[in-house]
Design a protein around this motif. Sequence first.
Motif, PDB file in Angstrom:
ATOM      1  N   LEU A 103       0.890  -1.288   0.186  1.00 12.77           N
ATOM      2  CA  LEU A 103       0.005   0.030   0.016  1.00 12.77           C
ATOM      3  C   LEU A 103       0.912   1.325   0.142  1.00 12.77           C
ATOM      4  O   LEU A 103       0.720   2.094  -0.820  1.00 12.77           O
ATOM      5  CB  LEU A 103      -1.223   0.202   1.182  1.00 12.77           C
ATOM      6  CG  LEU A 103      -1.830   1.113   1.406  1.00 12.77           C
ATOM      7  CD1 LEU A 103      -2.985   1.440   0.347  1.00 12.77           C
ATOM      8  CD2 LEU A 103      -2.650   1.064   2.421  1.00 12.77           C
ATOM      9  N   ILE A 104       2.122   1.291   0.702  1.00 17.43           N
ATOM     10  CA  ILE A 104       2.808   2.356   0.879  1.00 17.43           C
ATOM     11  C   ILE A 104       3.264   2.720  -0.335  1.00 17.43           C
ATOM     12  O   ILE A 104       3.684   3.615  -0.999  1.00 17.43           O
ATOM     13  CB  ILE A 104       3.902   2.350   2.008  1.00 17.43           C
ATOM     14  CG1 ILE A 104       3.035   2.625   3.462  1.00 17.43           C
ATOM     15  CG2 ILE A 104       4.856   3.294   1.996  1.00 17.43           C
ATOM     16  CD1 ILE A 104       3.881   1.913   4.513  1.00 17.43           C
ATOM     17  N   GLY A 105       3.928   1.728  -0.878  1.00 21.87           N
ATOM     18  CA  GLY A 105       4.556   1.728  -2.560  1.00 21.87           C
ATOM     19  C   GLY A 105       3.474   2.305  -3.468  1.00 21.87           C
ATOM     20  O   GLY A 105       4.075   2.664  -4.457  1.00 21.87           O
ATOM     21  N   MET A 106       2.316   2.160  -3.131  1.00 23.87           N
ATOM     22  CA  MET A 106       1.298   2.555  -4.356  1.00 23.87           C
ATOM     23  C   MET A 106       1.119   4.071  -3.814  1.00 23.87           C
ATOM     24  O   MET A 106       0.800   4.980  -4.763  1.00 23.87           O
ATOM     25  CB  MET A 106       0.020   1.676  -4.109  1.00 23.87           C
ATOM     26  CG  MET A 106       0.128   0.250  -4.539  1.00 23.87           C
ATOM     27  SD  MET A 106      -1.370  -0.489  -4.114  1.00 23.87           S
ATOM     28  CE  MET A 106      -2.478   0.118  -5.466  1.00 23.87           C
ATOM     29  N   LEU A 107       1.058   4.377  -2.604  1.00 25.68           N
ATOM     30  CA  LEU A 107       0.598   5.653  -2.339  1.00 25.68           C
ATOM     31  C   LEU A 107       1.755   6.689  -2.319  1.00 25.68           C
ATOM     32  O   LEU A 107       1.642   7.895  -2.686  1.00 25.68           O
ATOM     33  CB  LEU A 107      -0.084   5.716  -0.889  1.00 25.68           C
ATOM     34  CG  LEU A 107      -1.234   5.014  -0.720  1.00 25.68           C
ATOM     35  CD1 LEU A 107      -1.523   4.928   0.972  1.00 25.68           C
ATOM     36  CD2 LEU A 107      -2.400   5.594  -1.621  1.00 25.68           C
ATOM     37  N   LEU A 108       2.741   6.355  -2.061  1.00 27.42           N
ATOM     38  CA  LEU A 108       4.313   6.917  -1.986  1.00 27.42           C
ATOM     39  C   LEU A 108       3.981   8.334  -1.260  1.00 27.42           C
ATOM     40  O   LEU A 108       4.189   9.250  -1.963  1.00 27.42           O
ATOM     41  CB  LEU A 108       4.888   7.001  -3.380  1.00 27.42           C
ATOM     42  CG  LEU A 108       5.392   5.812  -3.886  1.00 27.42           C
ATOM     43  CD1 LEU A 108       5.927   6.125  -5.238  1.00 27.42           C
ATOM     44  CD2 LEU A 108       6.469   5.332  -3.059  1.00 27.42           C
ATOM     45  N   PRO A 109       3.498   8.424   0.210  1.00 29.66           N
ATOM     46  CA  PRO A 109       3.649   9.512   0.831  1.00 29.66           C
ATOM     47  C   PRO A 109       4.951  10.545   0.855  1.00 29.66           C
ATOM     48  O   PRO A 109       5.940   9.738   0.701  1.00 29.66           O
ATOM     49  CB  PRO A 109       3.026   9.045   2.329  1.00 29.66           C
ATOM     50  CG  PRO A 109       3.743   7.643   2.451  1.00 29.66           C
ATOM     51  CD  PRO A 109       3.545   6.970   1.044  1.00 29.66           C
ATOM     52  N   ASP A 110       4.718  11.594   1.264  1.00 27.52           N
ATOM     53  CA  ASP A 110       6.032  12.295   1.652  1.00 27.52           C
ATOM     54  C   ASP A 110       6.769  12.065   2.986  1.00 27.52           C
ATOM     55  O   ASP A 110       7.873  12.094   3.172  1.00 27.52           O
ATOM     56  CB  ASP A 110       5.281  13.837   1.650  1.00 27.52           C
ATOM     57  CG  ASP A 110       4.861  14.390   0.225  1.00 27.52           C
ATOM     58  OD1 ASP A 110       5.501  14.238  -0.735  1.00 27.52           O
ATOM     59  OD2 ASP A 110       3.784  14.810   0.298  1.00 27.52           O
ATOM     60  N   ILE A 111       5.661  11.631   3.883  1.00 25.61           N
ATOM     61  CA  ILE A 111       6.134  11.472   5.232  1.00 25.61           C
ATOM     62  C   ILE A 111       5.531  10.124   5.473  1.00 25.61           C
ATOM     63  O   ILE A 111       4.254   9.831   5.546  1.00 25.61           O
ATOM     64  CB  ILE A 111       5.935  12.326   6.184  1.00 25.61           C
ATOM     65  CG1 ILE A 111       6.669  13.833   5.582  1.00 25.61           C
ATOM     66  CG2 ILE A 111       6.307  12.030   7.779  1.00 25.61           C
ATOM     67  CD1 ILE A 111       6.188  15.075   6.680  1.00 25.61           C
ATOM     68  N   LEU A 112       6.215   9.248   6.149  1.00 21.70           N
ATOM     69  CA  LEU A 112       5.846   7.900   6.701  1.00 21.70           C
ATOM     70  C   LEU A 112       6.036   8.046   8.350  1.00 21.70           C
ATOM     71  O   LEU A 112       7.313   8.244   8.435  1.00 21.70           O
ATOM     72  CB  LEU A 112       6.539   6.656   6.025  1.00 21.70           C
ATOM     73  CG  LEU A 112       6.344   5.269   6.869  1.00 21.70           C
ATOM     74  CD1 LEU A 112       4.744   4.975   6.631  1.00 21.70           C
ATOM     75  CD2 LEU A 112       7.033   4.112   5.938  1.00 21.70           C
ATOM     76  N   VAL A 113       5.151   7.876   8.941  1.00 19.16           N
ATOM     77  CA  VAL A 113       5.163   7.873  10.409  1.00 19.16           C
ATOM     78  C   VAL A 113       5.002   6.414  11.176  1.00 19.16           C
ATOM     79  O   VAL A 113       3.970   6.105  10.841  1.00 19.16           O
ATOM     80  CB  VAL A 113       4.299   9.138  10.973  1.00 19.16           C
ATOM     81  CG1 VAL A 113       4.501   9.344  12.458  1.00 19.16           C
ATOM     82  CG2 VAL A 113       4.517  10.390  10.282  1.00 19.16           C
TER      83      VAL A 113
END
Length: 167
Positions: A103-113
């Motif tokens: 999911l993170i690889g799909m969304l690529l947020p600016d910040i992961l917390v």
Amino acid sequence: MKNKLLGRHEAVEQVRNWKTAGKRIVFSNGCFDILHAGHVQYLDAARNLGEVLIIGLNSDSSVRSIKGPLRPVCGERDRAAVLSALEAVDAVTLFDEDTPETLIGMLLPDILVKGADWPVERIAGAAAVLENGGSVLTVSLLEERSTTGIIETILQRYGDRTKLGKD
């Protein structure tokens, strides 16, 4: 109350729209089984790192896989509804895997917390975020606040059903 639950593809599209609008996207994840003050403080801190906070919520099957057959206590739709009611949360999306790495690889947020109890090298999705110019941060947690602790307290105090009061 607005339900902020998005399907995976809706979440990807929404993140794309927010990025186009110049917003800094913050992502975090968890089970959020019995929401408590530690969760609320953590989510507020995460939200303050950017303009938008999206939560990856473990599905019921994912929670069972990582926490055991008696969890979750609250179903995924209820957990999503409670998270949606928080001002700090802009969107919620479910994932069935043990980690939100895909999911993170799909969304690529600016910040992961994640919480400060997670070393950065063990945070799922960190490599993808860092490779795409994002940041991976941890925030401090309230001491002695956990869903497991709440469940243990309930069992200790009310394990004998004769002690239960009426609602």
